[in-house]
Design a protein around this motif. Structure first.
Motif, mmCIF file in Angstrom:
data_model
loop_
_atom_site.group_PDB
_atom_site.id
_atom_site.type_symbol
_atom_site.label_atom_id
_atom_site.label_comp_id
_atom_site.label_asym_id
_atom_site.label_seq_id
_atom_site.Cartn_x
_atom_site.Cartn_y
_atom_site.Cartn_z
ATOM 1 N N THR A 150 55.685 70.695 23.943
ATOM 2 C CA THR A 150 56.173 69.996 22.854
ATOM 3 C C THR A 150 56.911 69.227 22.475
ATOM 4 O O THR A 150 56.857 69.030 21.647
ATOM 5 N N GLN A 151 57.858 68.874 23.448
ATOM 6 C CA GLN A 151 58.642 67.572 23.217
ATOM 7 C C GLN A 151 58.390 66.744 23.450
ATOM 8 O O GLN A 151 58.492 65.512 23.560
ATOM 9 N N ASN A 152 56.849 66.324 23.875
ATOM 10 C CA ASN A 152 56.607 65.012 24.015
ATOM 11 C C ASN A 152 55.026 65.570 22.357
ATOM 12 O O ASN A 152 53.986 64.160 23.000
ATOM 13 N N GLN A 153 54.754 66.331 21.862
ATOM 14 C CA GLN A 153 54.718 65.821 20.786
ATOM 15 C C GLN A 153 55.453 65.731 19.626
ATOM 16 O O GLN A 153 56.541 66.009 19.465
ATOM 17 N N GLY A 154 54.949 64.383 18.792
ATOM 18 C CA GLY A 154 55.314 63.689 17.962
ATOM 19 C C GLY A 154 53.841 63.851 16.168
ATOM 20 O O GLY A 154 53.219 64.165 16.489
ATOM 21 N N PRO A 169 48.940 62.993 14.329
ATOM 22 C CA PRO A 169 49.828 63.965 15.794
ATOM 23 C C PRO A 169 49.987 62.198 15.889
ATOM 24 O O PRO A 169 49.614 61.401 15.653
ATOM 25 N N VAL A 170 51.031 62.569 17.369
ATOM 26 C CA VAL A 170 51.755 61.077 18.040
ATOM 27 C C VAL A 170 52.014 61.594 19.424
ATOM 28 O O VAL A 170 52.506 63.199 19.137
ATOM 29 N N PHE A 171 51.491 61.491 20.554
ATOM 30 C CA PHE A 171 51.391 62.150 21.722
ATOM 31 C C PHE A 171 52.481 61.224 23.012
ATOM 32 O O PHE A 171 52.043 60.244 22.719
ATOM 33 N N LEU A 172 53.661 61.757 23.124
ATOM 34 C CA LEU A 172 55.236 60.879 23.580
ATOM 35 C C LEU A 172 55.219 60.720 25.432
ATOM 36 O O LEU A 172 54.573 61.653 25.558
ATOM 37 N N HIS A 173 56.327 59.980 25.805
ATOM 38 C CA HIS A 173 57.137 60.171 26.480
ATOM 39 C C HIS A 173 56.178 59.742 27.845
ATOM 40 O O HIS A 173 56.240 60.351 29.082
ATOM 41 N N GLY A 174 54.456 59.612 28.073
ATOM 42 C CA GLY A 174 53.610 59.167 28.523
ATOM 43 C C GLY A 174 54.326 57.069 29.548
ATOM 44 O O GLY A 174 55.173 57.137 28.857
ATOM 45 N N PRO A 175 53.135 56.595 30.151
ATOM 46 C CA PRO A 175 53.041 55.714 29.702
ATOM 47 C C PRO A 175 52.810 54.690 28.640
ATOM 48 O O PRO A 175 53.344 53.336 28.193
#
Length: 210
Positions: A150-154, A169-175
C-alpha cells in the motif's frame, strides 16, 4: 500474502476469468493494443514496463508504458498487434499460447480504445532484450510484491470546472512513476492476479471502461 499467480492453478483461474472479455474484444476494431508481460525475474513474479523514447513525437514521450502500439490493418486481431509491437520494440518473441487473455479495454483522452493483452512470458533476463532505441529509452520490471504494498500505491483525483470527475491510480517508489492509462491497466491486472490482496480505489464515473 504473495499470490501464486504463476502456478498452473493461478493461470487456469485467470484464463477462465478473462475468457468472456477475450471473446468479446479480440476481433473488435481498436486504435491500439499493449502487452502486459507477466514475467519471472530471478525467481520473482513481476510486470515488465518500458520508458517511451524521448525521441518520439506527441504527448506520451518519456512516459512509462507497456510495450504496444497502433493496430495495423495487416494484424489479424488486437492480440497479434500486441505481440507484433512487443517483438518490434523489445526483440521479445511471445507466442499466442503464452497469452492468458484480454483485460478490460481502456480509452485515452481522445476516446480511442486501447486493448491490454495479458501474457506470461516466463523467466526473463532483461539483458537479453533488444529494445528499439527509436521507441524505448529503458526497460524495467516491478515485482508484484512491490505493486501490492500500500505504501507504493497512490491516487490522483481529477476535477474539471470545480467538479470531481474521476480518480486514477499511481504506483510509486519504483525506478519511474507509473501513472495514466498504464497505471489503470496495472490496477486491472492486480485485481485479476491478487483479488484477496489488492484493494482498488479507482473511481471513474466519466472514464469509459469499455
Amino acid at each position: 500474502m504473495q499470490p501464486d499467480c504463476l502456478s498452473v492453478e493461478g493461470e487456469r483461474r485467470c484464463r477462465q476469468l478473462l475468457a468472456r472479455t477475450t471473446a468479446r474484444f479480440r476481433a473488435r476494431p481498436a486504435a491500439a493494443a499493449v502487452l502486459v508481460p507477466l514475467c519471472l525475474v530471478r525467481g520473482v513474479p513481476s510486470l515488465l514496463y518500458t520508458l517511451r523514447s524521448s525521441r518520439l513525437t506527441g504527448r506520451h514521450q518519456g512516459d512509462v508504458s507497456f510495450p504496444g502500439g497502433k493496430c495495423d490493418p495487416a494484424d489479424q486481431d488486437v492480440v497479434h498487434t500486441a505481440l507484433r509491437e512487443t517483438q518490434e520494440e523489445l526483440g521479445l518473441a511471445v507466442s499466442e499460447e503464452q497469452v492468458w487473455g484480454i483485460l478490460q479495454p481502456v480509452h485515452d483522452m481522445r476516446k480511442a480504445t486501447v486493448v491490454p493483452v495479458l501474457a506470461s512470458v516466463g523467466p526473463l533476463d532483461l539483458q537479453s532484450l533488444k529494445p528499439n532505441p527509436e521507441e524505448v529509452d529503458e526497460v524495467f520490471v516491478l515485482p508484484l510484491a512491490h505493486l501490492l504494498q500500500t505504501q507504493n500505491q497512490g491516487y490522483t483525483h481529477f476535477c474539471q470546472d470545480g467538479h470531481f470527475r474521476y480518480t486514477l491510480p499511481v504506483f510509486l517508489h519504483g525506478p519511474h512513476r507509473v501513472w495514466g492509462l498504464t497505471a489503470v491497466v496495472t490496477d486491472f491486472t492486480l485485481q485479476l492476479l491478487a483479488p484477496g490482496t489488492y484493494q482498488p480505489r479507482l473511481i471513474s464515473p466519466e472514464l469509459p471502461r469499455g
